[in-house]
Scaffold this active site. Sequence first.
Site, PDB file in Angstrom:
ATOM      1  N   ARG A   1       0.859  -1.187   0.000  1.00  0.00           N
ATOM      2  CA  ARG A   1       0.000   0.000   0.000  1.00  0.00           C
ATOM      3  C   ARG A   1       0.892   1.232   0.000  1.00  0.00           C
ATOM      4  O   ARG A   1       1.867   1.281   0.752  1.00  0.00           O
ATOM      5  CB  ARG A   1      -0.878  -0.023   1.257  1.00  0.00           C
ATOM      6  CG  ARG A   1      -1.926   1.044   1.293  1.00  0.00           C
ATOM      7  CD  ARG A   1      -2.628   1.099   2.650  1.00  0.00           C
ATOM      8  NE  ARG A   1      -2.019   2.089   3.514  1.00  0.00           N
ATOM      9  CZ  ARG A   1      -2.630   2.665   4.557  1.00  0.00           C
ATOM     10  NH1 ARG A   1      -3.875   2.315   4.863  1.00  0.00           N
ATOM     11  NH2 ARG A   1      -2.013   3.551   5.296  1.00  0.00           N
TER      12      ARG A   1
ATOM     13  N   TYR B   1      -3.016  11.512   6.078  1.00  0.00           N
ATOM     14  CA  TYR B   1      -3.306  10.179   6.595  1.00  0.00           C
ATOM     15  C   TYR B   1      -2.324   9.166   6.003  1.00  0.00           C
ATOM     16  O   TYR B   1      -2.059   9.193   4.807  1.00  0.00           O
ATOM     17  CB  TYR B   1      -4.752   9.748   6.246  1.00  0.00           C
ATOM     18  CG  TYR B   1      -4.864   8.258   6.400  1.00  0.00           C
ATOM     19  CD1 TYR B   1      -4.968   7.701   7.671  1.00  0.00           C
ATOM     20  CD2 TYR B   1      -4.727   7.408   5.308  1.00  0.00           C
ATOM     21  CE1 TYR B   1      -4.957   6.330   7.843  1.00  0.00           C
ATOM     22  CE2 TYR B   1      -4.723   6.040   5.470  1.00  0.00           C
ATOM     23  CZ  TYR B   1      -4.839   5.511   6.738  1.00  0.00           C
ATOM     24  OH  TYR B   1      -4.801   4.157   6.905  1.00  0.00           O
TER      25      TYR B   1
ATOM     26  N   ASP C   1      -5.166   3.850   0.028  1.00  0.00           N
ATOM     27  CA  ASP C   1      -6.292   4.084   0.937  1.00  0.00           C
ATOM     28  C   ASP C   1      -6.696   5.556   0.872  1.00  0.00           C
ATOM     29  O   ASP C   1      -5.920   6.432   1.259  1.00  0.00           O
ATOM     30  CB  ASP C   1      -5.864   3.715   2.363  1.00  0.00           C
ATOM     31  CG  ASP C   1      -7.033   3.677   3.345  1.00  0.00           C
ATOM     32  OD1 ASP C   1      -8.129   4.152   2.977  1.00  0.00           O
ATOM     33  OD2 ASP C   1      -6.836   3.181   4.475  1.00  0.00           O
TER      34      ASP C   1
ATOM     35  N   HIS D   1      -9.200   6.709   2.527  1.00  0.00           N
ATOM     36  CA  HIS D   1      -9.619   6.954   3.918  1.00  0.00           C
ATOM     37  C   HIS D   1     -10.870   7.830   4.000  1.00  0.00           C
ATOM     38  O   HIS D   1     -10.926   8.800   4.784  1.00  0.00           O
ATOM     39  CB  HIS D   1      -8.455   7.555   4.727  1.00  0.00           C
ATOM     40  CG  HIS D   1      -8.344   6.992   6.114  1.00  0.00           C
ATOM     41  ND1 HIS D   1      -8.548   7.737   7.235  1.00  0.00           N
ATOM     42  CD2 HIS D   1      -8.063   5.744   6.543  1.00  0.00           C
ATOM     43  CE1 HIS D   1      -8.390   6.987   8.312  1.00  0.00           C
ATOM     44  NE2 HIS D   1      -8.099   5.765   7.920  1.00  0.00           N
TER      45      HIS D   1
ATOM     46  N   GLU E   1      -9.062   1.969  -1.743  1.00  0.00           N
ATOM     47  CA  GLU E   1      -9.802   1.645  -0.514  1.00  0.00           C
ATOM     48  C   GLU E   1     -10.568   2.844   0.033  1.00  0.00           C
ATOM     49  O   GLU E   1     -10.073   3.983  -0.020  1.00  0.00           O
ATOM     50  CB  GLU E   1      -8.771   1.163   0.521  1.00  0.00           C
ATOM     51  CG  GLU E   1      -9.329   0.915   1.896  1.00  0.00           C
ATOM     52  CD  GLU E   1      -8.226   0.561   2.888  1.00  0.00           C
ATOM     53  OE1 GLU E   1      -7.125   0.160   2.477  1.00  0.00           O
ATOM     54  OE2 GLU E   1      -8.476   0.710   4.093  1.00  0.00           O
TER      55      GLU E   1
ATOM     56  N   GLU F   1     -13.638  -1.405   6.572  1.00  0.00           N
ATOM     57  CA  GLU F   1     -12.949  -1.572   7.860  1.00  0.00           C
ATOM     58  C   GLU F   1     -13.751  -0.996   9.021  1.00  0.00           C
ATOM     59  O   GLU F   1     -13.549  -1.407  10.162  1.00  0.00           O
ATOM     60  CB  GLU F   1     -11.537  -0.976   7.812  1.00  0.00           C
ATOM     61  CG  GLU F   1     -11.494   0.527   7.690  1.00  0.00           C
ATOM     62  CD  GLU F   1     -10.069   1.073   7.570  1.00  0.00           C
ATOM     63  OE1 GLU F   1      -9.253   0.462   6.875  1.00  0.00           O
ATOM     64  OE2 GLU F   1      -9.814   2.115   8.174  1.00  0.00           O
TER      65      GLU F   1
ATOM     66  N   ARG G   1     -13.584  -5.360   3.505  1.00  0.00           N
ATOM     67  CA  ARG G   1     -12.479  -5.191   4.466  1.00  0.00           C
ATOM     68  C   ARG G   1     -12.896  -5.395   5.919  1.00  0.00           C
ATOM     69  O   ARG G   1     -12.168  -5.022   6.838  1.00  0.00           O
ATOM     70  CB  ARG G   1     -11.906  -3.773   4.326  1.00  0.00           C
ATOM     71  CG  ARG G   1     -11.397  -3.490   2.973  1.00  0.00           C
ATOM     72  CD  ARG G   1      -9.974  -3.074   2.885  1.00  0.00           C
ATOM     73  NE  ARG G   1      -9.452  -2.263   3.950  1.00  0.00           N
ATOM     74  CZ  ARG G   1      -8.422  -2.616   4.725  1.00  0.00           C
ATOM     75  NH1 ARG G   1      -7.853  -3.800   4.575  1.00  0.00           N
ATOM     76  NH2 ARG G   1      -7.977  -1.801   5.649  1.00  0.00           N
TER      77      ARG G   1
ATOM     78  N   GLU H   1      -4.275  -7.304   5.320  1.00  0.00           N
ATOM     79  CA  GLU H   1      -3.413  -6.171   5.689  1.00  0.00           C
ATOM     80  C   GLU H   1      -2.498  -6.592   6.844  1.00  0.00           C
ATOM     81  O   GLU H   1      -2.930  -7.294   7.763  1.00  0.00           O
ATOM     82  CB  GLU H   1      -4.278  -4.983   6.130  1.00  0.00           C
ATOM     83  CG  GLU H   1      -3.479  -3.749   6.488  1.00  0.00           C
ATOM     84  CD  GLU H   1      -4.377  -2.577   6.882  1.00  0.00           C
ATOM     85  OE1 GLU H   1      -5.568  -2.797   7.173  1.00  0.00           O
ATOM     86  OE2 GLU H   1      -3.862  -1.448   6.888  1.00  0.00           O
TER      87      GLU H   1
ATOM     88  N   TRP I   1     -11.442  12.269   8.505  1.00  0.00           N
ATOM     89  CA  TRP I   1      -9.987  12.141   8.644  1.00  0.00           C
ATOM     90  C   TRP I   1      -9.445  11.062   7.707  1.00  0.00           C
ATOM     91  O   TRP I   1      -9.985  10.011   7.598  1.00  0.00           O
ATOM     92  CB  TRP I   1      -9.605  11.774  10.093  1.00  0.00           C
ATOM     93  CG  TRP I   1      -8.175  11.371  10.211  1.00  0.00           C
ATOM     94  CD1 TRP I   1      -7.069  12.136   9.941  1.00  0.00           C
ATOM     95  CD2 TRP I   1      -7.670  10.081  10.601  1.00  0.00           C
ATOM     96  NE1 TRP I   1      -5.925  11.407  10.142  1.00  0.00           N
ATOM     97  CE2 TRP I   1      -6.267  10.151  10.548  1.00  0.00           C
ATOM     98  CE3 TRP I   1      -8.294   8.889  10.991  1.00  0.00           C
ATOM     99  CZ2 TRP I   1      -5.457   9.052  10.861  1.00  0.00           C
ATOM    100  CZ3 TRP I   1      -7.495   7.806  11.311  1.00  0.00           C
ATOM    101  CH2 TRP I   1      -6.097   7.881  11.244  1.00  0.00           C
TER     102      TRP I   1
HETATM  103  O1  KDG Z   1      -8.039   3.075  13.934  1.00  0.00           O
HETATM  104  C1  KDG Z   1      -8.057   3.521  12.614  1.00  0.00           C
HETATM  105  C2  KDG Z   1      -7.072   2.744  11.762  1.00  0.00           C
HETATM  106  O2  KDG Z   1      -7.242   1.381  11.944  1.00  0.00           O
HETATM  107  C3  KDG Z   1      -7.218   3.092  10.306  1.00  0.00           C
HETATM  108  O3  KDG Z   1      -6.969   4.447  10.114  1.00  0.00           O
HETATM  109  C4  KDG Z   1      -6.221   2.278   9.491  1.00  0.00           C
HETATM  110  O4  KDG Z   1      -7.352   2.826   7.465  1.00  0.00           O
HETATM  111  C5  KDG Z   1      -6.616   2.097   8.078  1.00  0.00           C
HETATM  112  C6  KDG Z   1      -6.054   0.946   7.380  1.00  0.00           C
HETATM  113  O5  KDG Z   1      -6.434   0.732   6.230  1.00  0.00           O
HETATM  114  O6  KDG Z   1      -5.263   0.230   7.979  1.00  0.00           O
HETATM  115 MG    MG Z   2      -8.076   1.863   5.665  1.00  0.00          MG
END
Ligand code: KDG
Ligand code: MG
Length: 402
Positions: A147, A159, A210, A212, A236, A262, A283, A339, A402
């Site tokens: 990644r 991030y 990602d 995010h 992602e 996630e 995920r 991951e 975020w």
């Molecule tokens: O607690 C938040 C994290 O697990 C997250 O920000 C991590 O997005 C994430 C990832 O893909 O690992």
């Molecule tokens: Mg993520």
Amino acid sequence: MKIVDGQVIVCSPGRNFVTLKLSTEDGLYGLGDATLNGRELAVASYLKEHVVPLLIGRDARRIEDTWQYLYKGAYWRRGPVTMAAISAVDTALWDVNGKALDTPVYQLLGGASRESVMVYGHANGRTIDDTVKAASRFLEQGYQAVRAQCAVPGLDATYGVGHAGAHYDPTDKGRPTESQWSTERYLDFVPGLFEKMRAELGPVPHLLHDVHHRLTPIEAARLGKSLEPYHLFWMEDAVPAELQEGFRTIRQHTTTPLAVGEVFNSIWDCHLLIEEQLIDYIRCSVVHAGGISHLRKIAALGEVHHVRTGCHGATDLSPVCLAAALHFDLAVHNFGIQEYIPHTEETDRVFPHRYRFEAGALHPGDAPGLGVDVDEALAARHPYARAYLPVSRKLDGTVHSW
Ligand code: KDG
Ligand code: MG
């Protein structure tokens, strides 16, 4: 095999973890991860005050019945706190049943569907060159998938980009950091990152990214389209996915594969995404989506809709969760990728485990149960310390994802 005790262990070997330990009358015990990053004590309290008293005296072999009892019996369904608590119970029950039957959990899940579990590592850097170098180091270690996240020029923090040399942990003790966001700068920058990644690393490695949760569907569609020449393994969390229908727009415009989930807690967060084939990878994790039992149901729905698994595995998911994920990954037919960010040595000492890494892949090991333990005396020497995930604002000060 009656449950006679339930301990909730909260510790902070570098970062916070909540672990459930369920003991049976036979002297066996099982472990489950209940960590909800930034909101840990809510789950610890839910377990201690509301769940453990209901478990005492129950038959530890009744995994599905216990899941339904806690889910339907609470009346208030779903949500990250409830589901992390149920996940911990479910995981601990799979663990203790494996121990009772003297077999690794993956054998109870139908046996191995593969020799080992392909993982992806996290390459990040402050510049594109640093990010490419970080990715090359993973490939040298045998990783097949990486990644890539890179600081966006002009933004104070991005991030996925850690402090130099530090294990990536975005949480802050005290009040949360506030980072900046600009969709325009991000969208202009990311295609160049992947152009360079492909030029330097060649066509073979799997590259992931990602977003995010920070774009709208039409912005994500533009990003997916602009990344098509670099054939990503996945893009992602392109948008905040509370609105599952938002993925229709992205899907109509791009062939870049999509991953999400996630932060999902249950099959109800993703059934439309899966049934309409709007995503390629789901995920959801053992700890946040109802444990091994519920994750199997999500995967089964995915299997008939061409959706593969890609379990979340950041370091806020404890070694107990990682071990459980690996048993699931090894057994489930429609596995995609796992991951993997190694935990710190401090964390690993508190949670000794039997899973092992070799050449870009993990294996859960063949110890009975999950093959992971907790050193309670050592855990007690790392007391909980309140920590928060960062908050993000657009350049004009508006709060953003975020
Ligand atoms: O607690 C938040 C994290 O697990 C997250 O920000 C991590 O997005 C994430 C990832 O893909 O690992
Ligand atoms: Mg993520």
